[in-house]
Design a protein around this motif. Structure first.
Motif, short mmCIF file in Angstrom:
data_model
loop_
_atom_site.label_atom_id
_atom_site.label_comp_id
_atom_site.label_asym_id
_atom_site.label_seq_id
_atom_site.Cartn_x
_atom_site.Cartn_y
_atom_site.Cartn_z
N PRO A 47 0.86 -1.23 0.17
CA PRO A 47 0.12 0.04 -0.07
C PRO A 47 0.91 1.22 -0.10
CG PRO A 47 -0.55 -1.50 2.01
CD PRO A 47 0.72 -2.08 1.07
N ALA A 48 1.85 1.33 0.77
CA ALA A 48 2.66 2.66 0.92
C ALA A 48 3.77 2.57 -0.26
CB ALA A 48 3.28 2.71 2.36
N GLN A 49 4.42 1.56 -0.38
CA GLN A 49 5.59 1.48 -1.15
C GLN A 49 6.65 2.52 -0.90
OE1 GLN A 49 6.94 2.67 -4.73
NE2 GLN A 49 8.12 0.86 -4.70
N ALA A 50 6.78 2.53 0.80
CA ALA A 50 7.59 3.45 1.22
C ALA A 50 9.18 3.23 0.93
CB ALA A 50 7.33 3.50 2.67
N GLN A 51 9.87 4.06 1.26
CA GLN A 51 11.33 3.99 0.90
C GLN A 51 11.79 3.16 2.16
OE1 GLN A 51 12.51 5.64 -1.46
NE2 GLN A 51 14.75 5.66 -0.96
N VAL A 52 12.80 2.35 1.96
CA VAL A 52 13.21 1.64 3.05
C VAL A 52 14.47 2.22 3.48
CG1 VAL A 52 13.80 -0.73 3.66
CG2 VAL A 52 12.14 -0.37 1.96
N THR A 53 14.87 2.48 4.78
CA THR A 53 16.30 2.81 5.08
C THR A 53 16.90 1.61 6.05
OG1 THR A 53 15.16 4.74 5.22
CG2 THR A 53 17.32 4.64 6.44
N ILE A 54 18.03 1.25 5.75
CA ILE A 54 18.88 0.43 6.52
C ILE A 54 20.10 1.23 6.81
CG2 ILE A 54 18.13 -1.57 5.42
CD1 ILE A 54 20.54 -1.81 3.98
N GLU A 55 20.70 0.52 8.29
CA GLU A 55 21.80 1.15 8.80
C GLU A 55 22.85 0.34 8.74
OE1 GLU A 55 22.92 3.59 11.23
OE2 GLU A 55 20.95 4.64 10.91
N TYR A 56 23.92 0.89 8.41
CA TYR A 56 25.34 -0.02 8.20
C TYR A 56 26.38 0.74 9.31
CZ TYR A 56 29.45 -1.83 6.27
OH TYR A 56 30.59 -2.76 5.89
N TRP A 57 27.01 -0.37 10.07
CA TRP A 57 28.09 0.04 10.76
C TRP A 57 29.30 -0.40 10.56
CZ3 TRP A 57 26.50 0.32 16.61
CH2 TRP A 57 25.55 1.11 16.91
N VAL A 64 20.66 3.75 2.46
CA VAL A 64 21.56 2.99 3.48
C VAL A 64 22.22 4.49 4.11
CG1 VAL A 64 23.67 1.67 3.71
CG2 VAL A 64 22.25 1.30 1.87
N ASN A 65 22.14 4.08 5.62
CA ASN A 65 22.79 5.46 6.47
C ASN A 65 24.12 4.54 6.95
OD1 ASN A 65 21.20 7.39 6.26
ND2 ASN A 65 19.81 6.79 7.79
N MET A 66 25.08 5.19 6.68
CA MET A 66 26.51 4.50 7.40
C MET A 66 26.82 5.27 8.59
SD MET A 66 30.23 3.89 5.73
CE MET A 66 30.28 5.34 5.16
N THR A 67 27.01 4.50 9.68
CA THR A 67 27.75 5.31 10.89
C THR A 67 29.00 4.76 11.23
OG1 THR A 67 25.29 5.27 11.84
CG2 THR A 67 26.96 5.65 13.44
N THR A 68 30.01 5.40 11.61
CA THR A 68 31.13 4.79 12.08
C THR A 68 31.75 5.16 13.31
OG1 THR A 68 32.24 6.84 11.18
CG2 THR A 68 31.98 5.11 9.74
#
Lengths: 420, 297
Positions: A24-34, A61-65
């Motif tokens: 229904p939403a076909q939303a944007q997916v966000t994943i976290e990468y460390w 993709v969100n990268m956190t260091t």
């Protein structure tokens, strides 16, 4: 090409699945990468993320260091608290603890078929498989090689780097210099169990003298043998008998080599970056010397990527796609060009351009016969070998006795870890 | 509000006092007492940071007391205390006593002695670490070599390493102790010295009968303070032996470093907590003994 098509097909299937799930939403997916902070690694990963997002516009993709020193503690605290990443970079040696605590999930067999991985990756990556499923995969791997100083070689009229241990000792002797009182002012070969030598001794020398460092999947210490003693005598003999090295020389082995006060130096591929920028140092690199019977061996370590137990639903699907991309041949080539770490796939590593590369080549060729120690506690196991040498050097203990004592101590440690 | 109005002035004052006191009390409970209590509980558990905490009973303590490395580390910790405290006490008193009499460039000299105390222990430890190396880079050994004396293994020796690490630690703490001693010396009323002068007493007698007895509170403070400091020594040892922490052969390893390694290298949190509890008890007992001995008589 076929593989790429397969990847594309797989990607399409999974993203369709994700789309249906989120219809229904076909939303944007966000994943976290460390991952931990190391500038070249971050730059490389930024490029990989950019490519990945271009190919998968509905995934971000969100990268956190984190600083290296805090990394293990941070991930260990964050993942159980549910605050952590979906895809995480871990040192291969931590895998056991993470699997046991159920913090990471196995990679889906359809997307990461074990047979294919076994066939396509360098063999030591198989340490990441448990019960027919891979839990994690590396983008890049590291191995050891022998660095040498071209200027010192020329000054001593030496044609080229050594091929065997005997040649190495001979060349090292020609390169060693002492002052009037007999103190070493330049070593032929650096040494120090606190640096990379414990890997060299454990996985390379012990095997070259005909032994096995461990049996039963690294749960049993096996180096308390004739071969182990021969390896220890050889290593200890470098300073005691041949006088071509000194463990504490200039504080740290790599410092002595960078300062141009060492002819040869065994170190990992991660040292390339630091050496490249050193002013006035003209160096080359070659494969680790072969043993008395021609045996070659090497030690390889690596950082792996894994999907954490936090990833569920569409994040999980996105994480699988992302894992697939960062372990693809394309990603490995980008990683090699940006970071200088070696491709984990044989098909990428062994192309002529890489395998014959003057700097990366010796490391990559070493991967073909490399072993990966499965540590229970790497720093504690290293310390045992450090103390094995110190007992001989500082307390005059008999090498055979010291070897037996070290083997017993390490066996106790392994038994305690595996709960035996 | 009516409840508040019904209170007497005295009760209101009490209420306000507790209101203000509550702030530091809550602060201490949350950031001091709770973690301390938690660490004590953890010392009876087994935890690698990742999985669940599991009850282990006295297992951590049993392993600890039967570990020869622990007893070596235990003894090292006391060596730092027993060598470091008296030496730094005597040197800092000597400097303070004489500096107190110097009028020329007094402020400047005092600042010079205080400078090491303000320097980062990490930077200092690394500079000393390089001083201690052999030829061709070590300052001390180069000096020895230039006058034809053989090399001294400062750090790579099971006997020399601990004093070598202690030296910069003592040096770094001197500035603070000198300042405290000087404040103590200034606080002794001049009239005692004047009376002694009239009686024609010798300088030694003045020192032993007036100065030192009247410095007792200062000495108590410095001894307790520096003892706790030496019992908790970490940065100097860790930075001077990073590649082989507490080495060679554990000869320089203090308890705090053992705790750090157990917790953040081996990730054996329960075992590390047990070591922390032991350190806590040592600090408590040593401080109580010192307060008792130095306060009585």
């Amino acid at each position: 090409m076929i593989r790429n098509l397969r990847h594309a097909a797989l990607g399409a299937t999974l993203s369709t699945a994700a789309m249906i799930a989120a219809a229904p939403a076909q939303a944007q997916v966000t994943i976290e990468y460390w991952q931990y902070f190391f500038e070249a690694r971050v730059t490389a990963m930024e490029q990989l993320i950019e490519n990945f997002e271009a190919a998968n516009p509905d995934i971000t993709v969100n990268m956190t260091t984190f600083p290296y020193a805090d990394y293990r503690t941070r991930t260990a605290v964050a993942i159980p608290a549910g605050e952590g990443p979906d895809v995480v970079q871990l040192f291969y040696g931590w895998l056991n603890d993470y699997i046991e605590a159920e913090l990471i999930q196995p990679l889906p067999v359809e997307a990461f078929p074990p047979d294919e991985i076994n066939a396509e990756f360098f063999p030591m990556v198989q340490a990441m498989e448990r019960d027919g499923q891979y839990y994690a995969l590396p983008t890049a791997v590291r191995s050891l090689a022998l660095f040498y100083n071209n200027r010192l070689f020329e000054a001593a009229d030496i044609d080229g780097p050594p091929e065997t241990l005997d040649e190495m000792v001979e060349i090292a002797a020609a390169l060693t210099e002492r002052d009037g009182a007999g103190n070493i002012t330049q070593v032929g070969l650096t040494s120090g169990m606190t640096a990379q030598d414990h890997h060299w001794w454990r996985e390379v020398l012990v095997r070259q003298f005909g032994g096995e460092p461990y049996t039963d999947g690294y749960r049993n210490v096996a180096y308390d043998s004739e071969a182990g003693l021969a390896a220890l005598n050889f290593y200890h003999g470098l300073s005691a008998e041949h006088g071509v090295t000194d463990a504490g020389f200039m504080d740290e082995p790599q410092a002595a080599f960078r300062a141009g006060r060492a002819g040869m130096h065994i170190d990992g591929s991660f040292r390339i970056g630091a050496l490249e920028g050193t002013r006035g140092l003209d160096w080359g690199v070659t494969e680790l010397p072969a043993g008395p019977d021609g045996t070659r061996s090497n030690y390889s370590s690596y950082w792996v990527n894994a999907i954490t137990s936090r990833a569920e639903g569409e994040e999980y699907d996105a994480a699988v796609l992302f894992m697939d991309y960062i372990t693809s041949p394309e990603a490995m080539q980008i990683w090699l060009d940006t970071v200088g770490e070696l491709p984990a796939r044989e098909s990428v590593g062994m192309i002529d351009e890489n395998a014959e590369h003057p700097v990366y080549g010796p490391f990559i060729r070493g991967l073909e016969y490399a072993n990966t120690t499965i540590f229970a506690d790497e720093s504690a196991q290293r310390q045992i070998l450090v103390e094995m040498l110190e007992r001989i050097n500082l307390q005059g203990q008999d090498p055979a006795e010291s070897l037996a004592q070290a083997a017993a101590a390490e066996q106790d440690l392994l038994d305690a870890y595996y709960g035996e | 509000m009516s409840f508040y109005r019904a209170l007497s002035i005295r009760q209101k004052r009490t209420l306000w006092a507790w209101g203000f006191l509550a702030v530091p009390i809550i602060f201490y409970v949350v950031i001091r007492f709770y973690p301390t209590g938690n660490a004590m509980v953890l010392s009876f558990q087994s935890w690698n940071l990742l999985g669940d905490r599991e009850w282990a009973g006295l297992a951590n303590y049993r392993v600890l007391f039967s570990d020869p490395v622990f007893w070596q580390v235990f003894w090292n910790t006391f060596k730092y205390l027993l060598i470091g405290t008296p030496i730094s006490l005597v040197i800092s008193f000597f400097i303070a006593y004489h500096l107190d009499k110097v009028r020329f460039a007094h402020g400047f000299l005092r600042a010079l002695y205080f400078l090491p105390f303000m320097t980062s222990a990490v930077a200092m430890a690394w500079v000393w670490r390089w001083f201690y190396q052999g030829v061709p880079i070590g300052l001390f050994n180069n000096m020895l070599a230039s006058v034809g004396i053989g090399q001294v293994e400062f750090l790579n020796s099971t006997t020399n390493a601990l004093p070598s690490i202690l030296a910069p630690a003592v040096w770094a703490g001197l500035g603070f102790q000198v300042i405290i001693f000087m404040a103590g010396l200034r606080a002794i009323p001049r009239s005692y010295y004047e009376a002694a002068e009239i009686d024609g007493v010798s300088k030694w007698t003045v020192l032993w009968e007036i100065t030192i007895p009247l410095l007792r509170p200062t000495i108590v403070f410095i001894v307790v303070f520096s003892s706790i400091g030496f019992l908790r020594i970490f940065d100097h040892v860790f930075n001077m032996t990073t590649n082989n922490p507490g080495g060679p052969l554990n000869s320089t390893k203090p308890l705090v470093l053992m705790i750090y390694e157990t917790a953040f290298r081996s990730f054996d949190m329960g075992y590390a907590a047990a070591q922390t509890v032991v350190l806590f008890l040592i600090l408590l007992v040593v401080s109580l003994i010192q307060l008792r001995i130095l306060r009585d008589s």
